[in-house]
Design a protein around this motif. Structure first.
Motif, PDB file in Angstrom:
ATOM      1  N   ARG A  57       3.721   5.685  -9.862  1.00 44.92           N
ATOM      2  CA  ARG A  57       2.867   5.393  -8.706  1.00 44.92           C
ATOM      3  C   ARG A  57       2.665   3.907  -8.469  1.00 44.92           C
ATOM      4  O   ARG A  57       2.341   3.487  -7.354  1.00 44.92           O
ATOM      5  CB  ARG A  57       1.491   6.048  -8.874  1.00 44.92           C
ATOM      6  CG  ARG A  57       1.522   7.487  -8.450  1.00 44.92           C
ATOM      7  CD  ARG A  57       0.195   8.160  -8.497  1.00 44.92           C
ATOM      8  NE  ARG A  57       0.448   9.601  -8.530  1.00 44.92           N
ATOM      9  CZ  ARG A  57      -0.466  10.524  -8.642  1.00 44.92           C
ATOM     10  NH1 ARG A  57      -1.735  10.176  -8.744  1.00 44.92           N
ATOM     11  NH2 ARG A  57      -0.137  11.781  -8.654  1.00 44.92           N
TER      12      ARG A  57
ATOM     13  N   GLU B 149       4.562  11.289  -4.335  1.00 44.00           N
ATOM     14  CA  GLU B 149       3.268  10.855  -4.877  1.00 44.00           C
ATOM     15  C   GLU B 149       2.650  11.918  -5.804  1.00 44.00           C
ATOM     16  O   GLU B 149       2.235  11.626  -6.913  1.00 44.00           O
ATOM     17  CB  GLU B 149       2.334  10.570  -3.690  1.00 44.00           C
ATOM     18  CG  GLU B 149       0.897  10.293  -4.078  1.00 44.00           C
ATOM     19  CD  GLU B 149       0.518   8.831  -3.904  1.00 44.00           C
ATOM     20  OE1 GLU B 149       1.357   8.025  -3.479  1.00 44.00           O
ATOM     21  OE2 GLU B 149      -0.628   8.514  -4.246  1.00 44.00           O
TER      22      GLU B 149
ATOM     23  N   ARG C 278       8.339   7.383  -4.023  1.00 47.75           N
ATOM     24  CA  ARG C 278       8.753   6.099  -4.615  1.00 47.75           C
ATOM     25  C   ARG C 278      10.234   6.142  -4.975  1.00 47.75           C
ATOM     26  O   ARG C 278      10.747   7.163  -5.481  1.00 47.75           O
ATOM     27  CB  ARG C 278       7.944   5.803  -5.885  1.00 47.75           C
ATOM     28  CG  ARG C 278       6.437   5.937  -5.744  1.00 47.75           C
ATOM     29  CD  ARG C 278       5.860   4.968  -4.704  1.00 47.75           C
ATOM     30  NE  ARG C 278       4.452   4.710  -5.005  1.00 47.75           N
ATOM     31  CZ  ARG C 278       3.452   5.516  -4.674  1.00 47.75           C
ATOM     32  NH1 ARG C 278       3.687   6.654  -4.022  1.00 47.75           N
ATOM     33  NH2 ARG C 278       2.204   5.205  -4.992  1.00 47.75           N
TER      34      ARG C 278
ATOM     35  N   THR D 146       0.520   4.229  -1.217  1.00 48.04           N
ATOM     36  CA  THR D 146      -0.110   5.549  -1.331  1.00 48.04           C
ATOM     37  C   THR D 146       0.456   6.533  -0.304  1.00 48.04           C
ATOM     38  O   THR D 146       0.518   6.231   0.884  1.00 48.04           O
ATOM     39  CB  THR D 146      -1.638   5.430  -1.124  1.00 48.04           C
ATOM     40  OG1 THR D 146      -2.108   4.425  -2.004  1.00 48.04           O
ATOM     41  CG2 THR D 146      -2.338   6.744  -1.422  1.00 48.04           C
ATOM     42  N   GLY D 147       0.853   7.704  -0.799  1.00 51.24           N
ATOM     43  CA  GLY D 147       1.335   8.763   0.094  1.00 51.24           C
ATOM     44  C   GLY D 147       2.844   8.800   0.246  1.00 51.24           C
ATOM     45  O   GLY D 147       3.394   9.826   0.641  1.00 51.24           O
TER      46      GLY D 147
ATOM     47  N   LYS E 217       6.197  -0.085  -5.744  1.00 47.16           N
ATOM     48  CA  LYS E 217       5.908  -0.381  -4.328  1.00 47.16           C
ATOM     49  C   LYS E 217       7.151  -0.348  -3.440  1.00 47.16           C
ATOM     50  O   LYS E 217       7.123  -0.799  -2.296  1.00 47.16           O
ATOM     51  CB  LYS E 217       5.226  -1.755  -4.230  1.00 47.16           C
ATOM     52  CG  LYS E 217       3.829  -1.743  -4.830  1.00 47.16           C
ATOM     53  CD  LYS E 217       3.221  -3.114  -4.854  1.00 47.16           C
ATOM     54  CE  LYS E 217       1.766  -3.037  -5.287  1.00 47.16           C
ATOM     55  NZ  LYS E 217       1.187  -4.381  -5.435  1.00 47.16           N
TER      56      LYS E 217
ATOM     57  N   ASP F 298       1.591   7.861 -13.529  1.00 44.69           N
ATOM     58  CA  ASP F 298       0.874   6.635 -13.159  1.00 44.69           C
ATOM     59  C   ASP F 298       1.829   5.461 -13.029  1.00 44.69           C
ATOM     60  O   ASP F 298       1.714   4.655 -12.099  1.00 44.69           O
ATOM     61  CB  ASP F 298      -0.215   6.312 -14.184  1.00 44.69           C
ATOM     62  CG  ASP F 298      -1.409   7.248 -14.014  1.00 44.69           C
ATOM     63  OD1 ASP F 298      -1.457   7.956 -12.974  1.00 44.69           O
ATOM     64  OD2 ASP F 298      -2.271   7.292 -14.917  1.00 44.69           O
TER      65      ASP F 298
ATOM     66  N   CYS G 194       9.403   1.985  -1.526  1.00 45.38           N
ATOM     67  CA  CYS G 194       9.120   3.342  -1.038  1.00 45.38           C
ATOM     68  C   CYS G 194      10.224   3.950  -0.183  1.00 45.38           C
ATOM     69  O   CYS G 194      11.028   3.240   0.421  1.00 45.38           O
ATOM     70  CB  CYS G 194       7.840   3.324  -0.205  1.00 45.38           C
ATOM     71  SG  CYS G 194       6.402   2.949  -1.204  1.00 45.38           S
TER      72      CYS G 194
ATOM     73  N   ASN H  55       0.835  -1.199   0.000  1.00 44.83           N
ATOM     74  CA  ASN H  55       0.000   0.000   0.000  1.00 44.83           C
ATOM     75  C   ASN H  55       0.875   1.258   0.000  1.00 44.83           C
ATOM     76  O   ASN H  55       1.050   1.908   1.022  1.00 44.83           O
ATOM     77  CB  ASN H  55      -0.909  -0.051   1.237  1.00 44.83           C
ATOM     78  CG  ASN H  55      -1.942   1.039   1.200  1.00 44.83           C
ATOM     79  OD1 ASN H  55      -2.068   1.762   0.185  1.00 44.83           O
ATOM     80  ND2 ASN H  55      -2.677   1.194   2.285  1.00 44.83           N
TER      81      ASN H  55
END
Ligand code: UD1
Ligand code: CA
Length: 454
Positions: free
Chosen positions: A166, A158, A144, A140-141, A169, A163, A171, A138
């Motif tokens: 994003r 982010e 990357r 998100t936020g 994974k 795309d 991070c 997860n």
């Protein structure tokens, strides 16, 4: 050659989403403020100086961090213009040219020394910036980590990501190590030309690459890099901390029958072969020695339980309770600021406060030390092998000698010498046959009441 290291810890957040009257880094995990956890982790990575970037509650946050024994210099960040701006607040400390600079967050308390040490090792190998990353389902936020042929070329926030970016994974934890000799120069090159209009610390990677320097990565677990923004996240961190610590304690030789119901404090010490039953809560400052048993539903804080002692079920040990070897504090007993001698027994429904109980003494059920006169606290002393009958009130200050006996139901207000018997209760009167008379009188009264009115 030993390399010097400065940690810059960011703790200038407003903590808005915590909805708190104080800074989030002061909120405790396992009874210890988050900022103190971070201080301990950097200390274990051999950091000898800390630059603390503070905003809200600057003084309190600085004082709390300084309690960990590493020199802390506070730097106030008035306006939050981003992580790059925050680190630069420590300009004066950075200008001292440490070998290594570690950037950590005050609200990421589960961090362990291992990735910090590994990042410093990579600086020593000649990297200019080392980013600690983690894999997550997860992302998100998070920023990357963008790599090509296994090497890091940028960190994309982010809001600025495509795309395709994003979908990554891998991070950025936000925690990184920077070549201390170049840190100030590199940080001053950061601009706020991005979607948020902030100075992103993460831009360092591209800056270093452009200047021909080297960037590297270290992997850490998602768990230890979890931050805290809300009370709900605080509870998640607490649960993760508890799980981790229970596991370590079990591996050190402690039996827990239902570890998920045992709550530890940051400083709980439990010896080998001790047994901790279900639903036990450890507040701060508890040491349990080897072979002791803490039965279910007990609550301990500021206490010491010596080898082979047993506690509970349903016992409460308050600060200053010291249980001697092989002693026993049983169900529904409360002990505060008291020494319970070796082999002594306080088995049922008792309050022992401000007291010294000699070795092998036996304290009967329902015994109370009356230690408080409404203004002051007073001490009760009970000798070795003394026997205190059930339901005794010991009105302190008072002492009972070695091998003395106190009759049940006594109210003891004067000292009892060694080997004496003390009776402090009204003498029993006997009225033969009177029970029958009273019962008949009561039955007659009841019958008169229930007779229908004419
Ligand atoms: C930051 C990283 C992101 C990373 C994430 C991990 C940047 C630009 N982004 O994002 O890549 O995945 O952390 O959680 O660095 N702080 C200050 N002063 C400031 C700004 C921040 O003290 O001006 C402190 C915050 O209180 C917090 C930490 O720095 O402890 C990170 O700030 P935050 O705003 O949460 O960064 P993110 O945008 O989440
Ligand atoms: Ca964040």
């Amino acid at each position: 050659m030993e390399r010097s290291c400065l940690a810059v810890i960011l703790a200038a957040g407003d903590s808005t989403r915590m909805k708190s009257s104080f800074s989030k880094v002061l909120h405790p995990v396992a009874g210890l403020p988050m900022i103190s956890h971070v201080m301990r982790a950097v200390g274990a990575a051999d950091v000898r100086n800390v630059a603390l970037v503070v905003g809200r509650d600057a003084e309190k946050v600085t004082a709390t961090a300084a309690r960990e024994g590493i020199p802390v210099e506070p730097f106030l960040q008035d306006k939050r213009l981003g992580t790059g701006h925050a680190v630069l607040m420590a300009r004066e400390a950075l200008s001292r040219q440490y070998h290594d600079v570690l950037v950590a967050y005050g609200d990421v308390p589960l961090i362990t020394p291992a990735p910090l040490i590994e990042a410093r090792r990579k600086l020593a190998e000649g990297n200019d910036v080392v980013v600690i990353g983690f894999h997550t389902e997860n992302p998100t936020g998070y920023g990357r980590l963008l790599t090509e042929k296994g090497s890091l070329y940028a960190i994309r926030e982010e809001k600025d990501a495509t795309d395709a970016e994003r979908a990554v994974k891998w991070c950025n934890s936000g925690i990184m190590a920077i070549n201390g000799k170049r840190a100030l120069d590199l940080l001053q090159r950061i601009t706020n030309n991005n979607a948020k209009g902030e100075y992103y610390l993460t831009d360092l990677v591209e800056i270093v690459r452009k200047l021909g320097g080297k960037a590297a990565m270290v992997e850490a677990s998602e768990e230890e890099m979890t931050g805290c923004n809300t009370r709900a996240e605080l509870a998640v961190l607490e649960a993760m901390w508890q799980k981790r610590r229970r596991h370590e304690i079990m591996l050190s030789g402690v039996t827990m029958l239902a570890p998920e119901t045992v709550f530890l404090s940051h400083d709980t010490v439990i010896g080998q072969d001790a047994q901790i039953e279900q639903n036990v809560v450890f507040g701060p400052g508890v040491t349990v020695e080897s072979g002791a048993v803490i039965h279910a539903f007990s609550h301990l804080e500021g206490s010491h339980v010596a080898a082979g002692a047993t506690v509970g079920p349903f016992a409460r040990l308050r600060p200053g309770a010291h249980l001697g070897e092989g002693s026993k504090v049983g169900n529904f007993c409360e002990v505060k600021k008291a020494e319970i001698g070796a082999g002594a027994k306080v088995n049922h429904l008792t309050y022992i406060g401000d007291a010294f109980i000699g070795a092998d003494a036996n304290i009967g059920a329902g015994t109370i030390t009356c230690n408080y006169d409404g203004v002051n606290k007073h001490v009760t002393k009970i000798g070795e092998r003394a026997f205190i009958g059930s339901n005794t009130s010991l009105v302190a200050p008072v002492s009972v000698g070695n091998d003395a006996l106190v009759a049940s139901g006594s109210v003891i207000t004067t000292d009892v010498p060694d080997e004496a018997l003390a009776l402090g209760r009204a003498r029993q009167e006997m009225k033969p046959g009177r029970a029958v008379v009273i019962r008949e009188r009561n039955l007659a009264a009841k019958a008169a009441k229930s007779k229908p009115k004419e």
